[in-house]
Design an enzyme around this catalytic site. Structure first.
Site, PDB file in Angstrom:
ATOM      1  CG  HIS A  81       4.386   2.686   1.537  1.00  0.00           C
ATOM      2  ND1 HIS A  81       4.613   1.496   1.968  1.00  0.00           N
ATOM      3  CD2 HIS A  81       4.745   4.212   1.918  1.00  0.00           C
ATOM      4  CE1 HIS A  81       3.568   2.031   3.344  1.00  0.00           C
ATOM      5  NE2 HIS A  81       3.910   3.220   3.019  1.00  0.00           N
ATOM      6  CD  GLU A  82       5.199   7.517   0.177  1.00  0.00           C
ATOM      7  OE1 GLU A  82       4.550   8.400  -0.635  1.00  0.00           O
ATOM      8  OE2 GLU A  82       5.660   7.326   1.014  1.00  0.00           O
ATOM      9  CG  HIS A 130      -0.162   6.434   0.875  1.00  0.00           C
ATOM     10  ND1 HIS A 130      -1.431   6.093   1.512  1.00  0.00           N
ATOM     11  CD2 HIS A 130       1.093   6.321   1.505  1.00  0.00           C
ATOM     12  CE1 HIS A 130      -0.015   5.160   3.022  1.00  0.00           C
ATOM     13  NE2 HIS A 130       1.512   5.143   2.687  1.00  0.00           N
TER      14      HIS A 130
END
Length: 344
Positions: free
Chosen positions: A19-20, A23
């Site tokens: 997920h990170e 980003h």
């Protein structure tokens, strides 16, 4: 216990990392300055700086974050036009959505890999034990994978369905099981135990499966169809909860950790499949238009794009605080349900 702890750290760490990373990579590609990419929370255990970004591993391995310069106007003014708030609204939208998109891509890759390397597993109705879970009643009674069940309390067993019916109706009762292993007839006794989550008595065994090998192309198509179907079912379930047509049964960190532990004891493939389901769940939930979630951030950016100017930061902060309070309330409610199920 050790297997459970490793599995929990692995699953949570994998989901947060993916997920990170979504980003992180999109922030880099759209010209933003990323000051830190961290796996975990709390004190730094290990860190290294490459270029302008610090890469770190922190003490609490159940989370992670990106420190993108200028997430709010007035912060990190030294970042100039490389600050988050200074980039075009379309770039910020991409960065906000990228985490959840990665949570959809990961399950696709996991399912494709499982289908290609393990084939398609179809449950069989033969009265044969597929997998005996370590530490559960069946394992303690000496039953093993592949044992063919002949009878339960003297009554002949002709199918897996027949065997399951005998077990789930025998909470706390001793069952005498006759079975065949390596052409030798044997017998043992087992006591089923009622499981709150399953809502029936269990002894810790899974059904046998028939395996069909598939090629690379078919595994890709099956993975895509599986991900789309699960996302559809998740959104249908959410709509059902909102309208009241489906009962709201939530799982918090305690429940998720418990399910992760159970999946780990079934083997690597079930653990990966559970991680895929959890990743899809994280992606779906995170895109809901709730303040403090990525979906809420996206709505704020969408309003900015329509208005042609940003919403004042003080109003955004108030809405986000309300979102945080809502999320904490839901987490408290879910955790209370977890504890209730755990202790009956």
């Amino acid at each position: 216990m050790l297997i459970s702890a490793i599995a929990i750290v692995f699953v949570f760490g994998l989901l947060v990392l993916v997920h990170e990373f979504g980003h992180f990579i999109t922030a880099k590609k759209t010209g933003m300055r990323v000051d830190e990419f961290a796996i975990g929370f709390g004190p730094k255990l290990v860190s290294t700086k490459k270029g302008e970004t610090v890469y770190s591993i922190r003490a609490i391995p159940l989370g992670g974050f990106n420190k993108i310069a200028g997430m709010e106007k007035g912060m990190d003014e030294d970042a100039g036009d490389r600050a988050y708030w200074a980039r075009p609204v379309w770039a910020r939208m991409i960065v906000i959505l990228a985490g959840s998109i990665m949570n959809f891509i990961l399950p696709f890759l996991i399912f494709a890999g499982v289908f290609f390397f393990s084939g398609i597993q179809t449950p069989s109705n033969a009265p044969v034990l597929g997998q005996v879970i370590s530490g559960e009643a069946a394992s303690q009674a000496g039953l093993k994978d592949g044992d063919k069940i002949l009878s339960v309390n003297g009554e002949q067993i002709t199918s897996w369905t027949n065997f399951v019916q005998k077990v789930q109706n025998a909470d706390g009762k001793i069952l005498k099981i006759e079975f065949i292993r390596d052409n030798e007839q044997m017998a043992t006794s087992v006591v089923p135990k009622y499981d709150e989550q399953a809502k029936r008595a269990l002894i810790g065994v899974t059904a046998p499966v028939d395996v069909k090998s598939v090629g690379f192309g078919e595994s890709i198509a099956l993975a895509f169809a599986t991900v789309v179907n699960i996302i559809y079912q998740m959104y249908s379930g959410l709509i059902g909860m909102i309208t009241g047509s489906v009962s709201a049964e939530l799982s918090g960190p305690v429940g998720v950790a418990q399910m992760t532990s159970q999946a780990a004891h079934l083997g690597l493939v079930p653990l990966l499949q559970f991680a895929a389901l959890l990743s899809l769940n994280l992606g779906v939930i995170n895109l809901l238009p709730i303040p403090a979630l990525d979906g809420g951030h996206f709505v704020v950016l969408l309003v900015e794009a329509i208005r042609g100017k940003a919403i004042e930061a003080k109003y955004v902060r108030v809405v986000q605080m309300a979102g945080i309070i809502l999320l904490l309330s839901l987490m408290f409610f879910a955790t209370a349900q977890d504890v209730g199920r755990l202790f009956g």
